[in-house]
Write a protein that holds these residues in place. Structure first.
Motif, PDB file in Angstrom:
ATOM      1  N   ALA A 186       0.889  -1.132  -0.074  1.00 54.89           N
ATOM      2  CA  ALA A 186       0.011   0.087  -0.185  1.00 54.89           C
ATOM      3  C   ALA A 186       0.937   1.246  -0.087  1.00 54.89           C
ATOM      4  O   ALA A 186       0.558   2.202  -0.739  1.00 54.89           O
ATOM      5  N   SER A 187       1.851   1.178   0.771  1.00 53.88           N
ATOM      6  CA  SER A 187       2.770   2.328   0.746  1.00 53.88           C
ATOM      7  C   SER A 187       3.527   2.725  -0.584  1.00 53.88           C
ATOM      8  O   SER A 187       3.694   3.635  -0.897  1.00 53.88           O
ATOM      9  N   PHE A 188       3.926   1.683  -1.099  1.00 58.09           N
ATOM     10  CA  PHE A 188       4.470   1.563  -2.468  1.00 58.09           C
ATOM     11  C   PHE A 188       3.643   2.307  -3.595  1.00 58.09           C
ATOM     12  O   PHE A 188       3.924   3.156  -4.186  1.00 58.09           O
TER      13      PHE A 188
ATOM     14  N   ARG B 231       2.820   6.079  -3.106  1.00 56.22           N
ATOM     15  CA  ARG B 231       4.149   6.841  -3.467  1.00 56.22           C
ATOM     16  C   ARG B 231       4.062   7.291  -4.815  1.00 56.22           C
ATOM     17  O   ARG B 231       4.446   8.232  -5.512  1.00 56.22           O
ATOM     18  N   LEU B 232       3.653   5.728  -5.509  1.00 56.15           N
ATOM     19  CA  LEU B 232       3.471   6.128  -7.004  1.00 56.15           C
ATOM     20  C   LEU B 232       2.532   7.159  -7.391  1.00 56.15           C
ATOM     21  O   LEU B 232       2.936   7.928  -8.460  1.00 56.15           O
ATOM     22  N   GLU B 233       1.427   6.966  -6.888  1.00 50.85           N
ATOM     23  CA  GLU B 233       0.552   7.800  -7.167  1.00 50.85           C
ATOM     24  C   GLU B 233       0.912   9.378  -6.974  1.00 50.85           C
ATOM     25  O   GLU B 233       0.249  10.356  -7.690  1.00 50.85           O
ATOM     26  N   PHE B 234       1.447   9.691  -5.967  1.00 56.06           N
ATOM     27  CA  PHE B 234       2.058  11.037  -5.491  1.00 56.06           C
ATOM     28  C   PHE B 234       2.731  11.593  -6.860  1.00 56.06           C
ATOM     29  O   PHE B 234       2.747  12.768  -7.222  1.00 56.06           O
ATOM     30  N   GLU B 235       3.392  10.463  -7.514  1.00 52.44           N
ATOM     31  CA  GLU B 235       4.341  11.038  -8.771  1.00 52.44           C
ATOM     32  C   GLU B 235       3.426  10.896 -10.102  1.00 52.44           C
ATOM     33  O   GLU B 235       3.848  11.297 -11.074  1.00 52.44           O
TER      34      GLU B 235
ATOM     35  N   GLU C  70       6.275   8.865   3.749  1.00 51.90           N
ATOM     36  CA  GLU C  70       5.042   9.034   2.886  1.00 51.90           C
ATOM     37  C   GLU C  70       4.150  10.049   3.669  1.00 51.90           C
ATOM     38  O   GLU C  70       3.351  10.441   2.674  1.00 51.90           O
ATOM     39  N   PHE C  71       4.247  10.054   4.782  1.00 55.73           N
ATOM     40  CA  PHE C  71       2.976  10.947   5.353  1.00 55.73           C
ATOM     41  C   PHE C  71       3.694  12.382   5.317  1.00 55.73           C
ATOM     42  O   PHE C  71       3.013  13.473   5.335  1.00 55.73           O
ATOM     43  N   GLN C  72       4.817  12.680   5.282  1.00 53.05           N
ATOM     44  CA  GLN C  72       5.616  14.059   4.996  1.00 53.05           C
ATOM     45  C   GLN C  72       5.242  14.319   3.572  1.00 53.05           C
ATOM     46  O   GLN C  72       4.824  15.525   3.256  1.00 53.05           O
ATOM     47  N   GLN C  73       5.365  13.180   2.791  1.00 50.15           N
ATOM     48  CA  GLN C  73       4.763  13.677   1.319  1.00 50.15           C
ATOM     49  C   GLN C  73       3.512  14.031   1.121  1.00 50.15           C
ATOM     50  O   GLN C  73       3.240  14.861   0.419  1.00 50.15           O
ATOM     51  N   LEU C  74       2.601  13.284   1.872  1.00 50.90           N
ATOM     52  CA  LEU C  74       1.179  13.683   2.068  1.00 50.90           C
ATOM     53  C   LEU C  74       1.070  15.127   2.232  1.00 50.90           C
ATOM     54  O   LEU C  74       0.332  15.903   1.676  1.00 50.90           O
TER      55      LEU C  74
END
Length: 466
Positions: A293-295, A298-302, A414-418
């Motif tokens: 799920a984490s992976f 992160r891909l969707e952030f990109e 990932e939560f920092q990226q969120l």
């Protein structure tokens, strides 16, 4: 991998200062076999793997309390079974405690039982205190050390995780079985404490002793990632893959690190190939979907379109654990999978269950859930609904508390990226300026980060100061 002829009997354990109450040499040897697989993160197929080894261990001497401690402790520390709802686990704990009352246990064994009793009641931190107390008098008790390490990780306590190993290292001999695994454990604590050079050196020592020590591999992967050496990380993973992938308990997570290097440098198709061929099948086989799920997130952030089908697989695989509430970090990813697989009603029910958990339970995870986990869950919902400003307002006040949710620095990123993505997408200019500040902070911490550079360029194109 350790050779079976080296399994230690009662006398061998006593000679190392770790006397057991059992008189069964077979039980002591199987305890050694089980412990070796645990610290090595692999299933020894010749022994039938963990489950068969654990069963044989209990059968060799049903009254051997440390056999119960090892199996029950691993179940509890894996945060995969809820003692509040699992009657079988409750009985196992009760049976273990009854041995404490009816047997002439050593003081060390009694403390091990006590640690699991308080753990079962919800206090990871009190259990750690007892294990650390054991290590003061018995610094070569690797099971106590491993349980400390697992739960410092679960609580996000990197400095105690580092120091716990440093305290016992001088009491070990290089000839002591399993000695080499201390380096990987220490390396990870060093890395998580920001001591990347020292962590990399410790990991190298562990791998020099045992190339199959996947925890040393794991620690080195973290060091390379956090210091921005992504190409070197890809080379390291590629050239050592045959050494670490045999450690089947951890291989999915090491492939996760492998894929992160590709996400960082923007080679998304290679990252997705690793996900489809290695991460997902291993996560599904183990019913542990958190890394997957984490992976995907992160891909969707990109901007990668991973599709709802991939999320649906994670939703269905993780469904039996949706309401366990054993580890905040896990709960966040179950909510995440529900949202991304378009099961928003389930996500709503999950969050209501979390609120009930906060009202009715006590312990470390309950406290972290109240302080950090719940607002992050609510932020996931807000972000999914396009309410980016609300997501920022929920995340920003608790971002320095993300560490309490457990996991590693790399995982919690990932939560920092969120937060950064929410701030970039928020209609409020103040939030966009916050995103700029957060990216400057990120750049200072990870100077060589193409991912950060991409986000800074995206924000620069918005002309937020005009």
């Amino acid at each position: 991998m350790a050779k079976h002829c080296h399994w230690r009997d009662c006398l061998a354990w006593k000679d190392e200062g770790l006397e057991f109450s059992t008189t069964s040499n077979e039980a002591c040897k199987l305890y050694d076999a089980a412990l070796t697989q645990i610290v090595g993160w692999y299933h020894d197929k010749s022994l039938g793997g963990w489950d068969k080894t654990f069963t044989r261990l209990r059968e060799a001497d049903p009254d051997f309390v440390m056999g119960h401690v090892l199996t029950n402790g691993l179940t509890l520390c894996s945060t995969s079974v809820n003692i509040q709802t699992d009657e079988h686990l409750k009985k196992r704990i009760d049976d273990m405690v009854s041995l404490k009352a009816n047997s002439a246990l050593t003081n060390r064994e009694e403390k091990h039982v006590e640690a699991l009793q308080v753990y079962a009641d919800g206090s990871m931190s009190k259990a750690i205190d007892i294990w650390e107390d054991i290590l003061v008098d018995h610094p070569t008790d690797l099971l106590a050390l491993k349980f400390c390490q697992l739960n410092y990780y679960n609580l996000g306590q990197s400095i105690p995780m580092r120091d716990s190993v440093a305290r016992v290292f001088p009491h070990w001999k290089s000839s002591t079985p399993l000695y080499g695994y201390l380096y990987g454990m220490h390396a990870f604590g060093l890395e998580e404490s920001g001591m990347y050079v020292e962590g990399e050196k410790a990991a190298a020592k562990g791998l020099a002793i045992n190339p199959n020590d996947c925890w040393s591999t794991h620690a080195n992967a973290h060091c390379l990632e956090m210091t921005g050496r992504h190409d070197q990380g890809i080379k390291f993973m590629t050239t050592t893959e045959n050494d670490w992938k045999i450690c089947d308990i951890l291989a999915d997570h090491i492939y996760w690190h492998f894929g992160l290097y590709y996400i960082e440098i923007g080679e998304y198709s290679k990252a997705l190939d690793i996900y489809d061929s290695e991460i997902l099948p291993r996560c599904v086989a183990s019913n542990y979907t958190i890394h997957a799920a984490s992976f995907l997130y992160r891909l969707e952030f990109e901007g990668v379109k991973v599709g709802k089908e991939r999320w649906q697989v994670l939703y269905e695989t993780g469904e039996p654990a949706h309401f366990n509430h054993l580890l905040v970090y896990k709960d966040l990813h179950y909510v995440m999978a529900s949202l991304r697989a378009d099961h928003k009603d389930t996500a709503k029910t999950q969050i209501e269950s979390i609120r009930q958990f906060i009202r009715e339970r006590c312990g470390d995870q309950r406290d972290v859930m109240k302080e950090v986990g719940l607002p992050v869950c609510e932020a996931l919902v807000a972000y999914e609904n396009g309410d980016y400003a609300e997501a920022v307002d929920l995340l920003n006040p608790v971002r320095y508390k993300f560490v309490n949710m457990g996991g590693s620095n790399a995982q919690r990123d990932e939560f920092q990226q969120l937060l950064i993505h929410a701030a970039i997408n928020s209609p409020k200019k103040h939030h966009k300026r916050l995103a700029r500040s957060l990216l400057s902070e990120r750049k200072a911490l990870r100077e060589n980060s193409p991912l950060t550079d991409r986000l800074q360029k995206q924000l620069l194109a918005m002309h937020i100061d005009e």
